[in-house]
Design a protein around this motif. Structure first.
Motif, PDB file in Angstrom:
ATOM      1  N   ARG A  17       0.838  -1.204   0.000  1.00  0.00           N
ATOM      2  CA  ARG A  17       0.000   0.000   0.000  1.00  0.00           C
ATOM      3  C   ARG A  17       0.872   1.252   0.000  1.00  0.00           C
ATOM      4  NH1 ARG A  17      -2.633  -1.695   3.901  1.00  0.00           N
ATOM      5  NH2 ARG A  17      -4.230  -2.828   2.754  1.00  0.00           N
ATOM      6  N   LYS A  18       1.961   1.242   0.796  1.00  0.00           N
ATOM      7  CA  LYS A  18       2.884   2.379   0.844  1.00  0.00           C
ATOM      8  C   LYS A  18       3.547   2.598  -0.514  1.00  0.00           C
ATOM      9  CE  LYS A  18       7.057   3.993   3.212  1.00  0.00           C
ATOM     10  NZ  LYS A  18       7.731   4.317   1.968  1.00  0.00           N
ATOM     11  N   LEU A  19       3.999   1.514  -1.139  1.00  0.00           N
ATOM     12  CA  LEU A  19       4.605   1.627  -2.466  1.00  0.00           C
ATOM     13  C   LEU A  19       3.597   2.181  -3.477  1.00  0.00           C
ATOM     14  CD1 LEU A  19       6.605  -1.722  -2.623  1.00  0.00           C
ATOM     15  CD2 LEU A  19       7.567   0.593  -2.542  1.00  0.00           C
ATOM     16  N   CYS A  20       2.343   1.763  -3.350  1.00  0.00           N
ATOM     17  CA  CYS A  20       1.303   2.245  -4.266  1.00  0.00           C
ATOM     18  C   CYS A  20       1.049   3.734  -4.080  1.00  0.00           C
ATOM     19  CB  CYS A  20       0.012   1.464  -4.067  1.00  0.00           C
ATOM     20  SG  CYS A  20       0.117  -0.235  -4.648  1.00  0.00           S
ATOM     21  N   CYS A  21       1.066   4.179  -2.828  1.00  0.00           N
ATOM     22  CA  CYS A  21       0.870   5.612  -2.574  1.00  0.00           C
ATOM     23  C   CYS A  21       2.017   6.425  -3.170  1.00  0.00           C
ATOM     24  CB  CYS A  21       0.731   5.874  -1.075  1.00  0.00           C
ATOM     25  SG  CYS A  21      -0.841   5.287  -0.399  1.00  0.00           S
ATOM     26  N   ASP A  22       3.227   5.882  -3.116  1.00  0.00           N
ATOM     27  CA  ASP A  22       4.376   6.538  -3.752  1.00  0.00           C
ATOM     28  C   ASP A  22       4.195   6.577  -5.270  1.00  0.00           C
ATOM     29  OD1 ASP A  22       5.512   6.763  -1.253  1.00  0.00           O
ATOM     30  OD2 ASP A  22       6.925   5.100  -1.536  1.00  0.00           O
ATOM     31  N   MET A  23       3.592   5.520  -5.812  1.00  0.00           N
ATOM     32  CA  MET A  23       3.391   5.407  -7.258  1.00  0.00           C
ATOM     33  C   MET A  23       2.310   6.358  -7.755  1.00  0.00           C
ATOM     34  SD  MET A  23       2.280   1.979  -9.417  1.00  0.00           S
ATOM     35  CE  MET A  23       2.427   1.033  -7.952  1.00  0.00           C
ATOM     36  N   ASP A  24       1.352   6.674  -6.884  1.00  0.00           N
ATOM     37  CA  ASP A  24       0.203   7.515  -7.244  1.00  0.00           C
ATOM     38  C   ASP A  24       0.655   8.965  -7.411  1.00  0.00           C
ATOM     39  OD1 ASP A  24      -2.318   8.572  -7.650  1.00  0.00           O
ATOM     40  OD2 ASP A  24      -2.909   8.397  -5.542  1.00  0.00           O
ATOM     41  N   ILE A  25       1.186   9.265  -8.578  1.00  0.00           N
ATOM     42  CA  ILE A  25       1.820  10.554  -8.853  1.00  0.00           C
ATOM     43  C   ILE A  25       0.876  11.730  -8.629  1.00  0.00           C
ATOM     44  CG2 ILE A  25       2.907  11.954 -10.668  1.00  0.00           C
ATOM     45  CD1 ILE A  25       3.865   9.219 -11.870  1.00  0.00           C
ATOM     46  N   ASP A  26      -0.365  11.625  -9.102  1.00  0.00           N
ATOM     47  CA  ASP A  26      -1.293  12.753  -8.977  1.00  0.00           C
ATOM     48  C   ASP A  26      -2.086  12.741  -7.671  1.00  0.00           C
ATOM     49  OD1 ASP A  26      -3.024  10.674  -9.490  1.00  0.00           O
ATOM     50  OD2 ASP A  26      -3.708  11.442 -11.426  1.00  0.00           O
ATOM     51  N   GLY A  27      -1.885  11.744  -6.814  1.00  0.00           N
ATOM     52  CA  GLY A  27      -2.502  11.720  -5.492  1.00  0.00           C
ATOM     53  C   GLY A  27      -4.001  11.526  -5.481  1.00  0.00           C
ATOM     54  N   ASP A  28      -4.560  10.915  -6.523  1.00  0.00           N
ATOM     55  CA  ASP A  28      -6.019  10.753  -6.573  1.00  0.00           C
ATOM     56  C   ASP A  28      -6.508   9.425  -5.978  1.00  0.00           C
ATOM     57  OD1 ASP A  28      -5.209   8.988  -8.524  1.00  0.00           O
ATOM     58  OD2 ASP A  28      -6.544   9.776 -10.092  1.00  0.00           O
ATOM     59  N   GLY A  29      -5.590   8.642  -5.393  1.00  0.00           N
ATOM     60  CA  GLY A  29      -5.986   7.384  -4.758  1.00  0.00           C
ATOM     61  C   GLY A  29      -6.135   6.224  -5.726  1.00  0.00           C
ATOM     62  N   THR A  30      -5.721   6.444  -6.973  1.00  0.00           N
ATOM     63  CA  THR A  30      -5.783   5.371  -7.962  1.00  0.00           C
ATOM     64  C   THR A  30      -4.408   5.184  -8.597  1.00  0.00           C
ATOM     65  OG1 THR A  30      -6.359   6.816  -9.820  1.00  0.00           O
ATOM     66  CG2 THR A  30      -8.190   5.894  -8.543  1.00  0.00           C
ATOM     67  N   ILE A  31      -4.241   4.023  -9.188  1.00  0.00           N
ATOM     68  CA  ILE A  31      -3.032   3.744  -9.957  1.00  0.00           C
ATOM     69  C   ILE A  31      -3.456   3.631 -11.412  1.00  0.00           C
ATOM     70  CG2 ILE A  31      -1.193   2.091 -10.407  1.00  0.00           C
ATOM     71  CD1 ILE A  31      -1.507   1.254  -7.447  1.00  0.00           C
ATOM     72  N   LYS A  32      -2.853   4.442 -12.219  1.00  0.00           N
ATOM     73  CA  LYS A  32      -3.133   4.384 -13.652  1.00  0.00           C
ATOM     74  C   LYS A  32      -2.149   3.424 -14.309  1.00  0.00           C
ATOM     75  CE  LYS A  32      -4.972   8.987 -13.493  1.00  0.00           C
ATOM     76  NZ  LYS A  32      -5.061   8.893 -12.037  1.00  0.00           N
ATOM     77  N   ARG A  33      -2.570   2.868 -15.418  1.00  0.00           N
ATOM     78  CA  ARG A  33      -1.702   1.952 -16.151  1.00  0.00           C
ATOM     79  C   ARG A  33      -0.359   2.619 -16.436  1.00  0.00           C
ATOM     80  NH1 ARG A  33      -3.275  -2.486 -19.443  1.00  0.00           N
ATOM     81  NH2 ARG A  33      -5.402  -1.791 -19.108  1.00  0.00           N
ATOM     82  N   SER A  34      -0.403   3.877 -16.856  1.00  0.00           N
ATOM     83  CA  SER A  34       0.838   4.597 -17.183  1.00  0.00           C
ATOM     84  C   SER A  34       1.718   4.757 -15.938  1.00  0.00           C
ATOM     85  CB  SER A  34       0.520   5.954 -17.792  1.00  0.00           C
ATOM     86  OG  SER A  34      -0.255   6.736 -16.902  1.00  0.00           O
ATOM     87  N   GLU A  35       1.098   5.009 -14.771  1.00  0.00           N
ATOM     88  CA  GLU A  35       1.867   5.144 -13.534  1.00  0.00           C
ATOM     89  C   GLU A  35       2.548   3.823 -13.176  1.00  0.00           C
ATOM     90  OE1 GLU A  35      -0.657   8.569 -11.098  1.00  0.00           O
ATOM     91  OE2 GLU A  35      -1.310   6.473 -10.969  1.00  0.00           O
ATOM     92  N   LEU A  36       1.816   2.726 -13.332  1.00  0.00           N
ATOM     93  CA  LEU A  36       2.394   1.420 -13.026  1.00  0.00           C
ATOM     94  C   LEU A  36       3.563   1.121 -13.959  1.00  0.00           C
ATOM     95  CD1 LEU A  36       2.343  -1.266 -11.455  1.00  0.00           C
ATOM     96  CD2 LEU A  36       0.761  -2.117 -13.191  1.00  0.00           C
ATOM     97  N   CYS A  37       3.354   1.361 -15.246  1.00  0.00           N
ATOM     98  CA  CYS A  37       4.416   1.074 -16.224  1.00  0.00           C
ATOM     99  C   CYS A  37       5.659   1.909 -15.942  1.00  0.00           C
ATOM    100  CB  CYS A  37       3.915   1.321 -17.643  1.00  0.00           C
ATOM    101  SG  CYS A  37       2.682   0.121 -18.180  1.00  0.00           S
ATOM    102  N   GLU A  38       5.456   3.168 -15.581  1.00  0.00           N
ATOM    103  CA  GLU A  38       6.589   4.053 -15.294  1.00  0.00           C
ATOM    104  C   GLU A  38       7.284   3.645 -13.995  1.00  0.00           C
ATOM    105  OE1 GLU A  38       7.163   8.738 -14.159  1.00  0.00           O
ATOM    106  OE2 GLU A  38       5.701   8.230 -15.719  1.00  0.00           O
ATOM    107  N   TYR A  39       6.500   3.349 -12.965  1.00  0.00           N
ATOM    108  CA  TYR A  39       7.047   3.044 -11.644  1.00  0.00           C
ATOM    109  C   TYR A  39       7.741   1.688 -11.616  1.00  0.00           C
ATOM    110  CZ  TYR A  39       7.254   3.277  -6.539  1.00  0.00           C
ATOM    111  OH  TYR A  39       7.683   3.341  -5.234  1.00  0.00           O
TER     112      TYR A  39
END
Length: 138
Positions: A17-39
């Motif tokens: 969950r902590k890693l996901c919050c770091d991945m959530d670049i725009d802070g909207d509580g979701t992970i976008k496909r592009s964010e996952l691919c980049e992270y």
């Protein structure tokens, strides 16, 4: 033993969950496909997922497996799906898949039969004496 296992799973989920919050670049509580691919290129998430038994070789495919419908997933759902995918498939998991594949195959065969019947009726061949010929659209 079960208590220790449960506590370890809770700790793993919290770390994910902590890693996901770091991945959530725009802070909207979701992970976008592009964010996952980049992270995932960073390697930290990939390494952690490997400790859970999830070998992430293709971020796009992984995202599709956990959420095929959209290009984003809320963090809690992502964490839950990752935790559910841990480990090897059991015999129960495989039996479940076999049953569902049989159901899908049966529905597809019924659909095919209904479609062929409809085509025969519309082509003026209700008995199905002759095979329907595919027509060239040109």
């Amino acid at each position: 033993q079960a208590y220790k296992q449960h506590r370890a799973e809770i700790a793993e989920a919290a770390e994910l969950r902590k890693l996901c919050c770091d991945m959530d670049i725009d802070g909207d509580g979701t992970i976008k496909r592009s964010e996952l691919c980049e992270y995932i290129e960073d390697g930290k998430l990939k390494a952690f997922l490997m400790t859970l038994g999830l070998n992430l070789k293709n971020a796009d495919l992984f995202f599709h497996i956990i959420d095929a419908a959209k290009d984003e997933i809320d963090i809690e759902t992502f964490v839950q799906e990752c935790m559910n995918l841990r480990g090897n498939a059991s015999n129960f998991d495989l039996a479940y898949l076999i049953i569902h594949m049989r159901e899908i195959e049966k529905r597809q065969q019924e659909f095919h039969s209904e479609t062929m019947d409809t085509l025969r009726r519309r082509s003026g061949n209700p008995d199905g004496d002759h095979e329907l010929q595919a027509r060239d659209p040109d």
